[in-house]
Design an enzyme around this catalytic site. Structure first.
Site, PDB file in Angstrom:
ATOM      1  N   ASP A  51     -15.548   6.128  -4.636  1.00  7.57           N
ATOM      2  CA  ASP A  51     -16.375   5.165  -5.366  1.00  7.57           C
ATOM      3  C   ASP A  51     -16.322   5.430  -6.862  1.00  7.57           C
ATOM      4  OD1 ASP A  51     -17.211   3.928  -3.017  1.00  7.57           O
ATOM      5  OD2 ASP A  51     -18.959   5.242  -2.801  1.00  7.57           O
ATOM      6  N   TYR A  71     -14.913  17.343   1.076  1.00 12.67           N
ATOM      7  CA  TYR A  71     -15.607  17.008  -0.171  1.00 12.67           C
ATOM      8  C   TYR A  71     -16.555  18.149  -0.548  1.00 12.67           C
ATOM      9  CZ  TYR A  71     -14.330  12.001  -0.099  1.00 12.67           C
ATOM     10  OH  TYR A  71     -13.659  10.800  -0.129  1.00 12.67           O
TER      11      TYR A  71
END
Length: 279
Positions: free
Chosen positions: A64, A125
């Protein structure tokens, strides 16, 4: 159904990194906003002298706006003649054309069956948070979120461990039409580094939209004492979005690594990944 490379084309794997601060995410936008995909595709078009032709990239994880990547992977199918002409000098030419907030580290012919998205085994992540009363080191401000309550890393880690496994993460995801929210978290943990930064690390076969940032929001509420250690799992089991779970800001999140199986298992991994999971 696997993603077959068409005759006359060569599939090339790119390994790349970027600072997401000034990007509107990975994916090219219809309105022309600055994105990582658009920058790399335009640079590739320029250095290969391909005129109006744009060779579209397929990525392992569509990050994003504001999210960073240290270990992103993408692939592109190039005409065999273009690859043969430019392969030896492609990296250096891309380095000269790309802006400084995105780098391509490797460009190599992919093994048969490789697909950056569907052949991936897992993505890893790390979300970074600072809880010092004075704020975050100014040199890290684009990569570390400041949380203005002290955090208990031990209870955050325990709460994270309760979410490991295959579950329906509808409570932590932005639902997309026709897409499943079933995912498998392989590892989830929280630690504090020597310089005091809290690192929330999660590894899964794939992630839903906003899933990581929503789970981090829940863990922060546990870490600062606003919720108990069992609350994130209770939210998961409820199966619906909880208004108390906040999607944290994107700048603390970095895609660190994407893993793939041995070359002989790439096609099978694609087949498994493309199957829609149900519970």
């Amino acid at each position: 159904m696997s993603d077959e490379v068409q005759p006359g084309l060569v599939r090339v794997r790119f390994d790349l990194s970027y600072d997401g601060t000034a990007f509107h995410g990975w994916a090219r936008q219809a309105a022309g906003e600055r994105t990582v995909q658009a920058e790399v595709e335009e640079a590739l078009r320029t250095v290969t002298r391909s005129g109006a032709a744009v060779y579209p990239l397929t990525v392992a994880g569509r990050t994003d706006a504001g999210v960073h990547a240290r270990g992103q992977v993408a692939h592109v199918d190039l005409p065999a003649a273009v690859w043969a002409e430019h392969r030896e000098k492609l990296l250096k030419r891309l380095a000269g054309r790309l802006p400084r907030d995105v780098r391509v580290w490797s460009a190599a012919e992919a093994a048969p069956g490789f697909d950056a998205r569907f052949a991936a085994l897992w993505r890893r992540y790390v979300y970074r948070v600072g809880d010092r009363p004075g704020g975050v080191d100014p040199l890290l401000r684009h990569h570390v979120l400041w949380h203005d309550w002290p955090l208990d890393v031990a209870v955050m880690d325990a709460a994270a461990k309760s979410l490991v496994g295959e579950h329906d993460f509808a409570a932590y995801a932005k639902k997309r039409e026709g897409a499943t929210t079933i995912r498998e978290i392989l590892d989830f943990g929280v630690r504090r580094t020597a310089d005091g930064v809290v690192e929330i690390e999660v590894r899964a076969d794939a992630f839903c939209h906003n899933q990581v940032r929503s789970m981090v929001g829940a863990l922060l509420f546990v870490g600062d004492g606003h919720r108990g250690v069992d609350w994130p799992r209770a939210v998961l089991d409820a199966g619906v979005r909880d208004s108390a779970v906040h999607v944290v800001r994107p700048h603390g999140l970095t895609l660190e690594e994407v893993a793939y199986p041995d070359d002989a298992l790439l096609a099978e991994r694609q087949r498994v990944a493309r199957a829609v999971r149900v519970r």
